[in-house]
Design a protein around this motif. Structure first.
Motif, mmCIF file in Angstrom:
data_model
loop_
_atom_site.group_PDB
_atom_site.id
_atom_site.type_symbol
_atom_site.label_atom_id
_atom_site.label_comp_id
_atom_site.label_asym_id
_atom_site.label_seq_id
_atom_site.Cartn_x
_atom_site.Cartn_y
_atom_site.Cartn_z
ATOM 1 N N VAL A 653 -20.324 -9.293 -36.552
ATOM 2 C CA VAL A 653 -20.541 -10.144 -37.733
ATOM 3 C C VAL A 653 -20.196 -9.369 -38.994
ATOM 4 C CG1 VAL A 653 -22.310 -11.289 -39.123
ATOM 5 C CG2 VAL A 653 -22.261 -11.627 -36.645
ATOM 6 N N ARG A 654 -20.652 -8.105 -39.060
ATOM 7 C CA ARG A 654 -20.392 -7.272 -40.235
ATOM 8 C C ARG A 654 -18.888 -7.028 -40.398
ATOM 9 N NH1 ARG A 654 -24.732 -4.364 -39.440
ATOM 10 N NH2 ARG A 654 -23.665 -2.924 -38.063
ATOM 11 N N VAL A 655 -18.185 -6.811 -39.292
ATOM 12 C CA VAL A 655 -16.733 -6.607 -39.348
ATOM 13 C C VAL A 655 -16.051 -7.823 -39.970
ATOM 14 C CG1 VAL A 655 -14.637 -6.460 -37.935
ATOM 15 C CG2 VAL A 655 -16.564 -4.945 -37.460
ATOM 16 N N PHE A 656 -16.439 -9.017 -39.548
ATOM 17 C CA PHE A 656 -15.813 -10.231 -40.073
ATOM 18 C C PHE A 656 -16.167 -10.464 -41.540
ATOM 19 C CE2 PHE A 656 -14.627 -11.498 -35.787
ATOM 20 C CZ PHE A 656 -13.452 -12.210 -36.031
ATOM 21 N N LEU A 657 -17.423 -10.284 -41.915
ATOM 22 C CA LEU A 657 -17.806 -10.522 -43.305
ATOM 23 C C LEU A 657 -17.032 -9.608 -44.249
ATOM 24 C CD1 LEU A 657 -21.677 -11.036 -43.024
ATOM 25 C CD2 LEU A 657 -19.883 -12.763 -43.222
ATOM 26 N N ARG A 658 -16.843 -8.362 -43.835
ATOM 27 C CA ARG A 658 -16.087 -7.427 -44.684
ATOM 28 C C ARG A 658 -14.598 -7.761 -44.669
ATOM 29 N NH1 ARG A 658 -19.693 -2.141 -42.845
ATOM 30 N NH2 ARG A 658 -21.460 -2.641 -44.216
ATOM 31 N N ALA A 659 -14.108 -8.231 -43.532
ATOM 32 C CA ALA A 659 -12.703 -8.652 -43.462
ATOM 33 C C ALA A 659 -12.463 -9.853 -44.369
ATOM 34 C CB ALA A 659 -12.317 -8.990 -42.021
ATOM 35 N N PHE A 660 -13.393 -10.818 -44.386
ATOM 36 C CA PHE A 660 -13.269 -11.976 -45.278
ATOM 37 C C PHE A 660 -13.179 -11.529 -46.733
ATOM 38 C CE2 PHE A 660 -15.880 -14.657 -42.059
ATOM 39 C CZ PHE A 660 -14.759 -14.798 -41.257
ATOM 40 N N LYS A 661 -14.002 -10.533 -47.098
ATOM 41 C CA LYS A 661 -14.014 -10.069 -48.487
ATOM 42 C C LYS A 661 -12.711 -9.351 -48.821
ATOM 43 C CE LYS A 661 -17.299 -8.480 -51.868
ATOM 44 N NZ LYS A 661 -18.752 -8.311 -52.113
ATOM 45 N N ARG A 662 -12.237 -8.507 -47.907
ATOM 46 C CA ARG A 662 -10.966 -7.812 -48.146
ATOM 47 C C ARG A 662 -9.803 -8.800 -48.213
ATOM 48 N NH1 ARG A 662 -13.075 -4.470 -44.152
ATOM 49 N NH2 ARG A 662 -11.585 -5.275 -42.622
ATOM 50 N N ALA A 663 -9.903 -9.902 -47.470
ATOM 51 C CA ALA A 663 -8.834 -10.902 -47.436
ATOM 52 C C ALA A 663 -8.822 -11.774 -48.692
ATOM 53 C CB ALA A 663 -8.975 -11.784 -46.201
ATOM 54 N N GLY A 664 -9.835 -11.608 -49.542
ATOM 55 C CA GLY A 664 -9.871 -12.384 -50.782
ATOM 56 C C GLY A 664 -10.426 -13.782 -50.621
ATOM 57 N N GLU A 693 -12.279 -16.345 -26.154
ATOM 58 C CA GLU A 693 -12.582 -17.476 -27.022
ATOM 59 C C GLU A 693 -13.972 -17.331 -27.639
ATOM 60 O OE1 GLU A 693 -12.689 -22.391 -27.072
ATOM 61 O OE2 GLU A 693 -12.053 -21.317 -25.266
ATOM 62 N N GLU A 694 -13.993 -16.922 -28.888
ATOM 63 C CA GLU A 694 -15.200 -16.887 -29.712
ATOM 64 C C GLU A 694 -14.911 -17.690 -30.972
ATOM 65 O OE1 GLU A 694 -18.241 -15.003 -28.874
ATOM 66 O OE2 GLU A 694 -17.109 -15.357 -27.031
ATOM 67 N N THR A 695 -15.947 -18.170 -31.624
ATOM 68 C CA THR A 695 -15.720 -18.954 -32.847
ATOM 69 C C THR A 695 -16.638 -18.498 -33.967
ATOM 70 O OG1 THR A 695 -17.306 -20.644 -32.126
ATOM 71 C CG2 THR A 695 -14.981 -21.032 -31.631
ATOM 72 N N VAL A 696 -16.146 -18.710 -35.180
ATOM 73 C CA VAL A 696 -16.958 -18.515 -36.377
ATOM 74 C C VAL A 696 -16.624 -19.640 -37.343
ATOM 75 C CG1 VAL A 696 -15.248 -16.860 -37.290
ATOM 76 C CG2 VAL A 696 -17.509 -16.994 -38.317
ATOM 77 N N ASP A 697 -17.649 -20.313 -37.835
ATOM 78 C CA ASP A 697 -17.488 -21.357 -38.848
ATOM 79 C C ASP A 697 -17.878 -20.787 -40.195
ATOM 80 O OD1 ASP A 697 -16.985 -22.893 -36.658
ATOM 81 O OD2 ASP A 697 -18.349 -24.520 -37.195
ATOM 82 N N LEU A 698 -17.062 -21.035 -41.221
ATOM 83 C CA LEU A 698 -17.412 -20.560 -42.548
ATOM 84 C C LEU A 698 -17.074 -21.600 -43.594
ATOM 85 C CD1 LEU A 698 -14.811 -18.029 -43.933
ATOM 86 C CD2 LEU A 698 -14.472 -19.105 -41.738
ATOM 87 N N GLU A 699 -17.875 -21.594 -44.631
ATOM 88 C CA GLU A 699 -17.695 -22.534 -45.726
ATOM 89 C C GLU A 699 -17.086 -21.786 -46.904
ATOM 90 O OE1 GLU A 699 -20.425 -25.889 -48.064
ATOM 91 O OE2 GLU A 699 -21.151 -24.942 -46.203
ATOM 92 N N LEU A 700 -15.943 -22.285 -47.399
ATOM 93 C CA LEU A 700 -15.207 -21.600 -48.454
ATOM 94 C C LEU A 700 -15.050 -22.493 -49.671
ATOM 95 C CD1 LEU A 700 -12.287 -20.014 -46.387
ATOM 96 C CD2 LEU A 700 -14.375 -18.878 -47.167
ATOM 97 N N GLN A 701 -14.976 -21.855 -50.840
ATOM 98 C CA GLN A 701 -14.600 -22.580 -52.039
ATOM 99 C C GLN A 701 -13.134 -22.997 -51.910
ATOM 100 O OE1 GLN A 701 -15.731 -20.438 -55.626
ATOM 101 N NE2 GLN A 701 -17.406 -19.446 -54.545
ATOM 102 N N GLY A 702 -12.694 -23.962 -52.739
ATOM 103 C CA GLY A 702 -11.353 -24.525 -52.615
ATOM 104 C C GLY A 702 -10.236 -23.507 -52.781
ATOM 105 N N GLY A 703 -9.025 -23.918 -52.409
ATOM 106 C CA GLY A 703 -7.855 -23.074 -52.624
ATOM 107 C C GLY A 703 -7.346 -22.367 -51.394
ATOM 108 N N HIS A 704 -7.900 -22.677 -50.200
ATOM 109 C CA HIS A 704 -7.467 -22.014 -48.970
ATOM 110 C C HIS A 704 -6.782 -23.009 -48.046
ATOM 111 C CE1 HIS A 704 -9.743 -18.410 -50.008
ATOM 112 N NE2 HIS A 704 -10.790 -19.178 -50.249
ATOM 113 N N THR A 705 -5.931 -22.495 -47.157
ATOM 114 C CA THR A 705 -5.310 -23.294 -46.105
ATOM 115 C C THR A 705 -5.573 -22.615 -44.773
ATOM 116 O OG1 THR A 705 -3.200 -22.100 -46.163
ATOM 117 C CG2 THR A 705 -3.455 -23.983 -47.683
ATOM 118 N N PRO A 706 -5.614 -23.365 -43.670
ATOM 119 C CA PRO A 706 -5.842 -22.739 -42.370
ATOM 120 C C PRO A 706 -4.852 -21.620 -42.058
ATOM 121 C CG PRO A 706 -6.147 -25.104 -42.187
ATOM 122 C CD PRO A 706 -5.621 -24.849 -43.572
ATOM 123 N N MET A 707 -3.562 -21.871 -42.323
ATOM 124 C CA MET A 707 -2.567 -20.836 -42.026
ATOM 125 C C MET A 707 -2.777 -19.604 -42.899
ATOM 126 S SD MET A 707 1.615 -21.088 -41.990
ATOM 127 C CE MET A 707 1.558 -22.267 -40.649
ATOM 128 N N GLY A 708 -3.074 -19.840 -44.175
ATOM 129 C CA GLY A 708 -3.302 -18.717 -45.082
ATOM 130 C C GLY A 708 -4.517 -17.900 -44.666
#
Length: 838
Positions: A653-664, A693-708
């Motif tokens: 979980v910590r790896v993903f949260l930090r990856a999300f932050k680094r990814a902007g 097959e693992e999943t993570v659901d996250l809620e983001l502010q606008g301006g993102h696309t699945p591919m991005g």
């Protein structure tokens, strides 16, 4: 003998915290050793999570690896279970980056932060197949060196090391590497000649070039230099700490660290002159970092690591000359990203209530103050002239600002302390706890009590240490008096202070005690569960040394102390004057108010470096544009394979949260005291199990696309985590969890009983005992298994149902159904192939 990578060993998932040993972290530096000229292994003689919390290690790792011709890697002391596994398998201790054995490096550099880590140095050397004593190592390489505050009395371990670095290591380590590079280019050069060359580098101490002579009774007669012009060793001083670029791309750990945040050294050194504090003496003069560069480091550091907390480090962060405008500028930028800021070292008399308003803009980080004693008089003795009224006023302001918990640090056994002084600690703690009570809010107070240990290069280095029994009694007095109050009392065991005190002011004769104690099993002496005082007493007895000689006598001012030839820059005459002033209860002002001629500064190259008048410019306050539009929910489907399977669920979980932050990415955060991103992961996968097959659901502010999202996040993930798909699920029902998980089990040639499987599948109930922190409970494994079968040789397929009750790991079910022992379980490898959502 077992061979291959540690992670390939069948037993690997069974060691405690296997993520300590797998390497492969984001920002770790991996170089081709065939293309470098010098190799360095930075060794930290404690666990990964302790060593990776240390900023000095990160700075040196960065400084060395900036040079293309040097490869620098890390190694930590394995925990006791891993040590046993390495010995049983005949595996050599190796580095994280390349898994090369330590013996293959040119330099092994140990960071000595505490005297209680010395036995771990021996463990690491022994696991590397390296002799303990310098004189026993004939070959020049690997060169065994050390640095850190414990080197300012190097003598108890001096004979272990070829070289020890005193003071700031950034320049010294590169000069040592250059000398080794030059030496290797000259062909075969003997170890003695190499050591003589290194002795010419500022801050380098070569113990073998000094001989110690003792009087009858154990006092030192003299310390004889064996090299002309090398009678003493002055510490290395970096005049400007901004001279060496500060690392922003810290290695991002998988394991949770003791201090798990981005640390920025805002200043080095201290001007206060507390007489008990070794760091305040040996790190002089104070050198502040340019505030503009701190803003840049913070900005880049958070972007490159993804940490959600920023720590401003120094011996006294509140003394940083422009701390308030710096805090405001940092929070103006970082509060947008929900990055909290902490000031881990604050003096009561430097705290400004306006800082609290800045710090709490994201969340309230820990708040720790160190009154040290319970009354004003004893604080004058230690030259910390603040009053109880100031302590209580500060505590009141902290609670009023919304903090629910305050921590206070005290010591017992300071020179001149009496019974009433100990009782004053109790009274002050009670008064402080009373301030935490506010309408509608629960407040708490933690206090920590430790026994004072006199250290070298301080005014108290001549003082005797408090006897062990009396230390126990005084701590117990505080504990009993505060029992049942709204105060939590923590304490350092006086028995550990006993050992620390011996080595803090010990001499070279202690090396034989150290080795004896290690051979009898001494390990991790700073960890209460492993420290064994009886073992150490026996080692002293067998070495014919009296530990009380090092502890319970006041030294004469004319005595030759073991560190007499080691110079911190502070003159002995100044320390003696401070010792005499302490006995009179006289204080010495902060040297920011005027030079006190302690001896460190020459006011040319070496002088205080302060930034008193600074305000951020417009360019310092660049803010990210506000994002418009409604938040959206996305589901990431990913696989977890290879070494990364050894991460626990919380680590992943910590790896993903930090990856999300680094990814902007810009997550939507929860409200309240500790805002967190709105993220939901699949149920926890057992350590050591791979998954497709693992999943993570996250809620983001606008301006993102699945591919991005997929592209940006994948760039930030370590090897072994792969994003397979991202979909916008805003219009779908929220994640209600997993209905079932499918597993494929590789049996590695084991013939499991078909009859046992048939009996299990036909049973109505199959209770399995599950051990939890609350005890044992029976769980019906049959109710959890939808299907289990043998699809072919060496294979087992298992489908587990996820319900509301207690769960079992696949390996626990397999163990009980087929009655397998631990050795048989080590041969089994499990892969999760798919999952079915509810």
């Amino acid at each position: 003998m077992e061979k291959g990578s540690l992670a390939d060993q069948k037993w690997f998932s069974r060691v405690e915290r296997p993520s300590r040993y797998i390497g492969g972290e984001v920002n770790a530096v991996r170089k081709d050793h065939s293309k470098v000229e010098v190799s360095v292994a930075l060794g930290f003689p404690d666990t990964y999570e302790v060593g990776m919390s240390h900023l000095g290690l990160k700075i040196l790792y960065h400084v060395i690896n900036r040079e293309d011709w040097i490869a620098c890697e890390r190694v930590f002391c394995p925990w006791v279970d891993m040590e046993d596994r390495l010995r049983a398998g005949g595996l050599a201790l190796s580095t994280l980056e390349s898994e090369r054995p330590l013996k293959a490096f040119d330099i092994i550099g140990f960071s000595l932060q505490s005297e209680l880590s010395f036995t771990n140095v021996l463990t690491m050397l022994d696991l590397a197949g390296i002799a303990f004593m310098s004189k026993e190592r004939r070959d020049p390489f690997p060169l065994i060196i050390a640095g850190g505050p414990a080197c300012f009395n190097p003598e108890p371990v001096a004979e272990l090391f070829d070289v020890m670095v005193l003071g700031d290591g950034e320049r010294a380590i590169l000069e040592i590497c250059r000398a080794i590079r030059q030496t290797k280019g000259q062909g075969r050069v003997g170890k003695e000649e190499i050591l003589h060359r290194l002795a010419g580098i500022s801050g380098v101490y070569v113990p073998s070039l000094f001989q110690v002579h003792y009087k009858e009774g154990g006092l030192i007669q003299g310390i004889e230099p064996l090299r002309p012009g090398y009678a003493e060793v002055q510490k290395a001083i970096l005049p400007d700490i901004g001279e060496c670029p500060f690392p922003t791309n810290h290695v991002v750990p998988f394991t949770e660290l003791v201090h798990d945040r981005l640390a920025i050294e805002v200043a080095r050194g201290c001007t206060r002159g507390c007489r008990f504090c070794q760091a305040g003496m040996i790190y002089r003069p104070v050198r502040e970092r340019d505030p503009g560069s701190i803003l840049e480091i913070a900005e880049r550091g958070i972007q490159e690591t993804g940490f959600d907390e920023l720590s401003l480090l120094s011996l006294s962060s509140g003394d940083y000359s422009c701390i308030l405008p710096l805090l405001r500028a940092l929070m103006d930028r970082q509060s947008q990203e929900k990055t909290a800021i902490s000031l881990p070292s604050l003096r009561v008399d430097s705290l400004d209530p306006s800082w609290l308003d800045e710090v709490k803009r994201v969340r309230k980080t820990g708040f720790t103050l160190a009154p040290e004693t319970g009354n004003d008089g004893l604080r004058k003795v230690v030259n910390k002239p603040l009053t109880n009224d100031e302590v209580l006023s500060t505590v009141r302001e902290v609670y009023r600002a919304g903090w629910n918990l305050v921590k206070l640090y005290f010591m017992v056994g300071l020179p001149g302390e009496r019974e009433d002084d100990v009782k004053d600690i109790i009274d002050l703690a009670k008064e402080a706890a009373g301030l935490s009570k506010r309408p509608g809010r629960k407040g708490g107070l933690n206090i920590s009590v430790s026994t004072f240990v006199p250290k070298s290069h301080t005014p108290f280095m001549w003082a005797k240490q408090l006897p062990l029994g009396e230390g126990r009694r005084r701590i117990e007095l505080v504990r009993n008096a505060l029992k049942g109050k709204t105060i939590r009392v923590k304490w350092n065991h006086p028995e550990m202070g006993w050992l620390e005190g011996i080595f803090a002011r010990g001499d070279r004769r202690l090396s034989r005690v150290l080795i004896r104690a290690w051979r009898r099993g001494a390990r991790f002496d700073a960890w209460g569960e492993h420290y064994d005082m009886d073992l150490w007493r026996e080692a002293f007895k067998r070495s014919n040394l009296d530990p009380e000689f090092y502890l319970y006598r006041e030294r004469s001012l004319s005595e030759v102390l073991p560190w007499h030839h080691i110079k911190s820059g502070v003159k002995d005459a100044y320390l003696k004057e401070e010792w005499l002033k302490a006995q009179k209860g006289e204080t010495t002002p902060d040297c920011r108010e005027g030079c006190l001629n302690c001896g460190v500064c020459d006011h040319r190259e070496h002088a205080p470096r302060l930034y008193r008048d600074w305000e951020p410019s417009g360019s310092d306050l660049s803010l990210r544009p506000e994002v418009l539009g409604q938040p959206r929910r996305y589901r990431l489907t990913f696989s977890k394979t290879g070494k990364i399977r050894f991460l626990s669920h919380l680590e992943m979980v910590r790896v993903f949260l930090r990856a999300f932050k680094r990814a902007g990415l810009r997550p939507v955060y929860s409200k309240g005291y500790h805002p967190l991103p709105k993220v939901t992961f699949s149920p926890a996968l057992p350590v050591g199990v791979e998954s497709l097959e693992e999943t993570v659901d996250l809620e983001l502010q606008g301006g993102h696309t699945p591919m991005g999202i997929q592209e940006e996040v994948q760039r930030q993930l370590p090897e072994g985590l792969s994003i397979r798909m991202v979909e916008d699920v805003t219009s779908k029902p929220k994640n209600r969890g997993i209905k079932e998980s499918h597993f494929r089990v590789d049996l590695d040639g084991q013939n499991l009983s078909k009859e046992a499987l048939k009996e299990f599948m036909e049973s109505e109930q199959f209770p399995v005992i599950k051990k939890t922190r609350k005890g044992e409970r029976a769980v019906d494994a049959r109710a959890l298994v939808k299907s289990m079968c043998f699809p072919g040789p060496d294979k087992l397929e298992l489908v587990i149902i996820h319900g509301q009750g207690a769960a079992l790991r696949p390996i626990d079910i397999i163990k009980e159904v087929f009655q397998l022992d631990s050795e048989a379980l080590e041969d089994i490898r499990i892969l999760k192939t798919r999952q079915v959502m509810k």
